[in-house]
Design a protein around this motif. Structure first.
Motif, PDB file in Angstrom:
ATOM      1  N   ARG A 114      -4.799   1.988  -1.097  1.00 37.06           N
ATOM      2  CA  ARG A 114      -3.939   2.355  -2.116  1.00 37.06           C
ATOM      3  C   ARG A 114      -4.062   1.662  -3.301  1.00 37.06           C
ATOM      4  O   ARG A 114      -4.308   0.491  -3.674  1.00 37.06           O
ATOM      5  N   HIS A 119      -5.321   4.586   5.342  1.00 40.06           N
ATOM      6  CA  HIS A 119      -5.177   4.827   3.701  1.00 40.06           C
ATOM      7  C   HIS A 119      -5.115   3.667   3.250  1.00 40.06           C
ATOM      8  O   HIS A 119      -5.192   2.411   3.658  1.00 40.06           O
ATOM      9  N   ASN A 176      -2.995  10.260  -2.036  1.00 40.77           N
ATOM     10  CA  ASN A 176      -4.107   9.707  -3.176  1.00 40.77           C
ATOM     11  C   ASN A 176      -3.857  10.425  -4.607  1.00 40.77           C
ATOM     12  O   ASN A 176      -3.813  11.973  -4.435  1.00 40.77           O
ATOM     13  N   SER A 204       1.471   2.992   2.387  1.00 47.09           N
ATOM     14  CA  SER A 204       1.121   4.239   3.264  1.00 47.09           C
ATOM     15  C   SER A 204       0.122   3.595   4.418  1.00 47.09           C
ATOM     16  O   SER A 204      -0.574   2.670   4.262  1.00 47.09           O
ATOM     17  N   THR A 246       0.255  10.423   4.007  1.00 42.31           N
ATOM     18  CA  THR A 246      -0.595   9.573   3.019  1.00 42.31           C
ATOM     19  C   THR A 246      -1.013  10.303   1.861  1.00 42.31           C
ATOM     20  O   THR A 246      -1.223  11.709   1.868  1.00 42.31           O
TER      21      THR A 246
END
Length: 292
Positions: free
Chosen positions: A80, A78, A113, A94, A111
């Motif tokens: 971020r 992941h 988004n 994450s 995770t």
């Protein structure tokens, strides 16, 4: 990534995973991390090792993790871009470990988004006190302990905002749940060795083929409102190839402010047009969340 037990060279999939992590930096550099799951001897953490920190994925990744990555049946990465919660707080990064609803549940690692209305979810549902300040933790607290496609999609339909999710119930560490709610993109690919991957941009898979030995036989952009569980059943005495174990559809909900071209950051014009043509989310009136 869900690794096929029949792959003749685990290093190929590992190279693809690390390359995808580096490519994902175009989606965010506030923090990054990875989770290795499987339960082989010596891993510790009850079969789940999470490494994360501030900055780029290439700064968090360490070559000494490669041997563990090569053996991990499941790996999650992941990057971020902090929309909610300070990037300075480790609890906001994450992959995120979230406790299960009871003492018999090992919880999940996930995770996310996107950006969803966390306050609205906490007003509607009784949830534990969070350890951080992100919307992601709220979503995963809702998903923890949910079983069956109907239980999962019930949570996904309650989300208001952008969301692309990947999570693993630690009680079933060889299976990954993937979901695309409103807008936030999610693509899935399968290589010639039957390893399964997912990413925010289908272009990244084409780049991986240029710089690694991996060759993909399938690259699919998931439509909004898609949920699937992929992995291996792991029946006693049998080795399974990764496959789709369950799937369901749902109607996602977005806010007017969620419509932002940055959703398709890094996409080619063709990929962007093709994805936009398939959007099918509901839209809430301004400043109004849907009523359950």
């Amino acid at each position: 990534m869900v690794r096929s037990p029949f792959a003749d060279d685990p290093g190929r999939a590992s190279d693809a995973f690390v390359t995808l992590g580096a490519l994902a930096e175009e989606r965010g550099t506030d923090s990054a991390g990875l989770a290795l799951l499987g339960g082989w001897p010596g891993l510790g953490h009850d079969g789940c090792r999470v490494v994360k920190g501030r900055g780029r994925f290439s700064g968090v990744w360490r070559t000494e993790l490669l041997a563990e990555l090569d053996r991990a049946p499941v790996a999650m990465g992941h990057t971020r871009w902090a929309t909610q919660g300070s990037p300075a707080e480790a609890a906001n990064a994450s992959p995120m470990l979230v406790a299960g609803p009871g003492p018999k549940s090992a919880g999940l690692v996930g995770t996310h988004n996107g950006d969803v209305d966390a306050r609205g979810l906490r007003e509607r549902f009784a949830l534990p006190v969070p350890s951080g300040t992100t919307d992601s933790e709220t979503v995963f607290q809702l998903l923890a302990g949910r079983s069956g496609p109907s239980g999962v999609t019930g949570v996904l339909e309650a989300l208001v905002g952008r969301a692309a999710l990947a999570w693993v119930d630690r009680d079933q560490p060889t299976q990954v749940h993937l979901a695309r709610a409103a807008l936030s993109p999610l693509a899935v690919a399968v290589d010639s060795q039957q390893n399964v991957y997912w990413a925010s941009n289908p272009r990244w898979f084409r780049v991986v083929q240029q710089y690694t030995r991996v060759r993909f036989v399938t690259i699919v952009m998931l439509r909004e409102g898609t949920y699937m569980r992929v992995g291996m059943e792991r029946a006693p005495g049998r080795r399974d190839r990764p496959q789709v174990l369950a799937a369901a559809s749902f109607v996602p909900t977005a806010r007017p402010a969620d419509h932002d071209d940055r959703v398709w950051t890094g996409f080619t014009d063709a990929d962007r047009r093709q994805d936009r043509a398939t959007l099918r989310h509901r839209l809430t009136p301004p400043n109004l969340a849907p009523v359950a």
